[in-house]
Design an enzyme around this catalytic site. Structure first.
Site, PDB file in Angstrom:
ATOM      1  NE  ARG A   8      -2.104  -0.646   5.960  1.00  0.00           N
ATOM      2  CZ  ARG A   8      -0.775  -1.356   5.416  1.00  0.00           C
ATOM      3  NH1 ARG A   8      -0.191  -0.818   4.501  1.00  0.00           N
ATOM      4  NH2 ARG A   8      -0.576  -2.394   5.626  1.00  0.00           N
ATOM      5  CG  HIS A   9      -3.292  -0.403  11.107  1.00  0.00           C
ATOM      6  ND1 HIS A   9      -1.918  -0.794  11.110  1.00  0.00           N
ATOM      7  CD2 HIS A   9      -3.823  -1.255  10.473  1.00  0.00           C
ATOM      8  CE1 HIS A   9      -1.460  -1.991  10.406  1.00  0.00           C
ATOM      9  NE2 HIS A   9      -2.761  -2.299   9.958  1.00  0.00           N
ATOM     10  CD  GLN A  13       6.926  -6.499  16.330  1.00  0.00           C
ATOM     11  OE1 GLN A  13       6.994  -5.373  17.017  1.00  0.00           O
ATOM     12  NE2 GLN A  13       8.412  -6.981  15.932  1.00  0.00           N
ATOM     13  NE  ARG A  60      -3.511  -4.827  11.841  1.00  0.00           N
ATOM     14  CZ  ARG A  60      -4.086  -6.114  11.936  1.00  0.00           C
ATOM     15  NH1 ARG A  60      -4.310  -6.573  13.275  1.00  0.00           N
ATOM     16  NH2 ARG A  60      -4.816  -6.427  10.904  1.00  0.00           N
ATOM     17  CD  GLU A  87      -6.022  -5.951   6.335  1.00  0.00           C
ATOM     18  OE1 GLU A  87      -7.100  -5.792   5.539  1.00  0.00           O
ATOM     19  OE2 GLU A  87      -4.905  -5.288   6.032  1.00  0.00           O
ATOM     20  NE  ARG A  88      -7.851 -11.031   1.154  1.00  0.00           N
ATOM     21  CZ  ARG A  88      -7.058 -11.395   0.105  1.00  0.00           C
ATOM     22  NH1 ARG A  88      -6.265 -10.514  -0.567  1.00  0.00           N
ATOM     23  NH2 ARG A  88      -6.876 -12.344  -0.265  1.00  0.00           N
ATOM     24  NE  ARG A 114       0.828  -8.214  -0.041  1.00  0.00           N
ATOM     25  CZ  ARG A 114       1.313  -6.955  -0.345  1.00  0.00           C
ATOM     26  NH1 ARG A 114       2.214  -6.935  -1.565  1.00  0.00           N
ATOM     27  NH2 ARG A 114       1.042  -6.051   0.368  1.00  0.00           N
ATOM     28  NE  ARG A 115      -2.237  -4.734  -2.563  1.00  0.00           N
ATOM     29  CZ  ARG A 115      -2.114  -4.575  -1.358  1.00  0.00           C
ATOM     30  NH1 ARG A 115      -2.735  -5.476  -0.910  1.00  0.00           N
ATOM     31  NH2 ARG A 115      -1.232  -3.933  -0.487  1.00  0.00           N
TER      32      ARG A 115
END
EC number: 5.4.2.11
Length: 250
Positions: A8-9, A13, A60, A87-88, A114-115
């Site tokens: 993952r990146h 920010q 990113r 990303e999603r 989120r999940r």
């Protein structure tokens, strides 16, 4: 046996500000750059080298890959950049602070957004300037494939064609592959590789800037997987990711 490294990146920010990011093209913080550098140094120290790397079209992830490869003295590594590793897309949530959103709607609702595997946030309006159809980097993507919001199920459906058509064939050809992407596009790959259930994927948290190694058999089925680096540090980072969507306590 094949090896695949997922990463993952580094901290962005909006990770720092605890905001829903999605397809918003924010850059790394100084901490994120340092995470990427340390990841590259760790990979080099552990003897890893790559024939090919893949990343998304978001800076990113691209910058994380550049910094890591630079730290490995391997910036010559061929890189494939593809929107399917983005990303999603978080729809109307993009830009909102996660803790403030949890305070307004409740921790449970934010956790669902989120999940949850098959529940997406409210979509962006087609005329919203944040809609990807207004972004030149997606000009060649058919309009009906550009999301205005996504759940993880949608993200899996977007990512898997790239796995099947690009990443998996490269691994089968014996190429050593590094994928630098995003929390949810990597969760999509992990769900596929480990055959994680729709319910259990909710509990999978991926820390920023930590190389995750998959050892795969000849059918690309996982033999085992593990993070490189300090176990306690990784556990703490995963717990921090899990806590991002909770309302702040007074």
């Amino acid at each position: 046996m094949y090896k695949l490294v997922l990463m993952r990146h580094g901290e962005s920010q909006w990770n720092l500000e605890n905001r829903f990011t999605g397809w918003t093209d924010v850059d790394l913080t100084e901490t994120g750059r340092e995470q990427a550098r340390k990841a590259g140094e760790l990979l080099k120290r552990e003897g890893y080298a790559f024939d090919l790397a893949y990343t998304s079209v978001l800076k990113r992830a691209i910058r994380t890959l550049w910094i890591a490869l630079d730290a490995m003295d391997a910036m010559y590594t061929p890189v494939g950049i593809n929107w399917r590793l983005n990303e999603r897309h978080y729809g109307q949530l993009q830009g909102l602070n996660k803790a403030e959103t949890a305070a307004k709607y409740g921790d449970e609702q934010v956790l669902i957004w989120r999940r949850a595997y098959a529940i997406a946030p409210e979509p962006l309006d087609l005329e919203d300037p944040r809609h990807p159809r207004f972004d030149g980097r997606y000009a060649k993507i058919p309009a009906d494939q550009l999301p205005a919001t996504e759940c993880l199920k949608d993200t899996v459906a977007r990512v898997l064609p790239f796995w099947n058509e690009s990443i998996a064939p490269a691994i089968r050809a014996g190429r050593r592959v590094l994928v630098a992407a995003h929390g949810n596009s990597l969760r999509a790959l992990i769900k596929h590789l480990d055959n994680v259930s729709d319910d259990d994927i909710v509990g999978v948290n991926i820390p920023t800037g930590q190389p995750l190694v998959y050892e795969l058999d000849e059918d690309l089925k996982p033999i085992r997987h593990y993070y490189l680096g300090d176990a306690a540090e990784i556990e703490a980072a995963m717990a921090a990711v899990a806590a991002q969507g909770k309302a702040k306590k007074d």
